[in-house]
Enzyme design. Structure first.
Site, mmCIF file in Angstrom:
data_model
loop_
_atom_site.group_PDB
_atom_site.id
_atom_site.type_symbol
_atom_site.label_atom_id
_atom_site.label_comp_id
_atom_site.label_asym_id
_atom_site.label_seq_id
_atom_site.Cartn_x
_atom_site.Cartn_y
_atom_site.Cartn_z
ATOM 1 N N HIS A 36 0.845 -1.190 0.000
ATOM 2 C CA HIS A 36 0.000 0.000 0.000
ATOM 3 C C HIS A 36 0.884 1.245 0.000
ATOM 4 C CE1 HIS A 36 -3.941 1.894 0.680
ATOM 5 N NE2 HIS A 36 -3.300 2.765 1.423
ATOM 6 N N MET A 40 0.592 11.578 -0.275
ATOM 7 C CA MET A 40 -0.010 12.739 0.398
ATOM 8 C C MET A 40 0.616 14.021 -0.119
ATOM 9 S SD MET A 40 -0.028 11.335 4.325
ATOM 10 C CE MET A 40 -0.343 9.616 4.700
ATOM 11 N N HIS A 69 -2.664 4.804 -3.122
ATOM 12 C CA HIS A 69 -3.758 5.530 -2.466
ATOM 13 C C HIS A 69 -3.459 7.026 -2.556
ATOM 14 C CE1 HIS A 69 -5.930 6.310 1.657
ATOM 15 N NE2 HIS A 69 -6.540 6.898 0.646
ATOM 16 N N GLY A 145 -3.839 10.959 6.930
ATOM 17 C CA GLY A 145 -2.749 11.916 7.044
ATOM 18 C C GLY A 145 -1.565 11.445 7.858
ATOM 19 N N GLY A 147 0.193 7.820 10.075
ATOM 20 C CA GLY A 147 0.126 6.428 10.472
ATOM 21 C C GLY A 147 0.044 6.316 11.982
ATOM 22 N N GLY A 148 -0.262 5.109 12.461
ATOM 23 C CA GLY A 148 -0.237 4.841 13.891
ATOM 24 C C GLY A 148 -1.422 5.346 14.681
ATOM 25 N N ASP A 178 -8.442 0.744 5.871
ATOM 26 C CA ASP A 178 -7.146 1.357 6.173
ATOM 27 C C ASP A 178 -7.245 2.208 7.425
ATOM 28 O OD1 ASP A 178 -4.693 2.619 6.177
ATOM 29 O OD2 ASP A 178 -4.930 3.596 4.232
ATOM 30 N N GLY A 179 -6.432 1.851 8.433
ATOM 31 C CA GLY A 179 -6.342 2.698 9.618
ATOM 32 C C GLY A 179 -6.477 1.940 10.916
ATOM 33 N N GLY A 180 -5.383 1.860 11.671
ATOM 34 C CA GLY A 180 -5.442 1.224 12.986
ATOM 35 C C GLY A 180 -5.643 -0.271 12.949
ATOM 36 N N GLY A 200 -0.021 -1.038 8.737
ATOM 37 C CA GLY A 200 1.222 -0.288 8.765
ATOM 38 C C GLY A 200 2.106 -0.638 9.935
#
Length: 220
Positions: A36, A40, A69, A145, A147-148, A178-180, A200
């Site tokens: 992925h 940005m 993405h 915007g 990661g983490g 996508d996310g967490g 990630g």
């Protein structure tokens, strides 16, 4: 893809960019077949990452599926560049363009899989006009915007809605999330209907990534 399956797409954003080639190789060695790539621009989201040349250079060294993405404003300006860079999937944000159908046409006419991403605050109804034109719906389970971040549980409702509509109306899109995502939250999105999970920090912090992915998929 059968509903019983889910794939992992490690996000290079969480990796060490100074070792990008090695990190890409470790994704392949882990047994994953996607990577992925979070692009940005500092406008649509407040962070800046990398552009098409970075992706093009990495593509020369890898046979992974490059899942690009675009978290950029007016993505139609640069879609051709990311196609040329070797992206296999290009996902644009519904919130970032007034010309969503044009973006999807540009992607699909080039023989690339097309996806649309929606932020945590964006309803599935915003995709009503394009659900039959897309290969992927990317549900953001954090605000884009960085990661983490921590997974937002309320976004599971959108995954379930997309899964229900896919079954009832005969759509063929994959549901990407996508996310967490980690070993706990992946079970939640899998049960809700996700078929592709972006991971990630949870992936790149592991020393034995192959064992981690194998154990994770076995647990599902």
């Amino acid at each position: 893809m059968n509903r019983s399956e889910i794939s992992i797409s490690p996000s290079l954003l969480a990796s060490d960019f100074s070792k990008a080639g090695e990190e890409i190789a470790s994704i392949s060695e882990s047994g994953c077949n996607h990577v992925h790539l979070d692009v940005m621009d500092g406008i649509f989201v407040p962070n800046i990452t990398f552009g098409p040349k970075f992706i093009k250079d990495l593509k020369k060294e890898s046979d992974l599926i490059f899942d690009t993405h675009l978290m950029i404003d007016r993505p139609e300006r640069m879609i051709a560049d990311f196609i040329d860079a070797g992206s296999d999937i290009i996902t644009v944000h519904a919130e970032a363009t007034d010309h969503l159908e044009r973006c999807l046409s540009m992607i699909r006419e080039a023989g690339v899989n097309a996806g649309v991403a929606i932020n945590p605050g964006t309803p599935v109804s915003m995709l009503e006009a394009v659900l039959d034109e897309i290969d992927y719906v990317l549900v953001m389970t954090v605000n884009p915007g960085w990661g983490g971040q921590k997974f937002i549980p309320s976004t599971l409702k959108k995954i379930r809605e997309l899964d229900m509509r896919r079954a009832e109306e005969g759509y063929s899109y994959q549901i990407e999330v996508d996310g967490g995502i980690n070993s706990e939250t992946i079970k939640l999105i899998y049960d809700a209907g996700a078929t592709l999970a972006v991971m990630g920090t949870a992936f790149f912090r592991e020393e034995n990534r192959r064992e981690y992915i194998s154990n994770l998929l076995e647990s599902l």
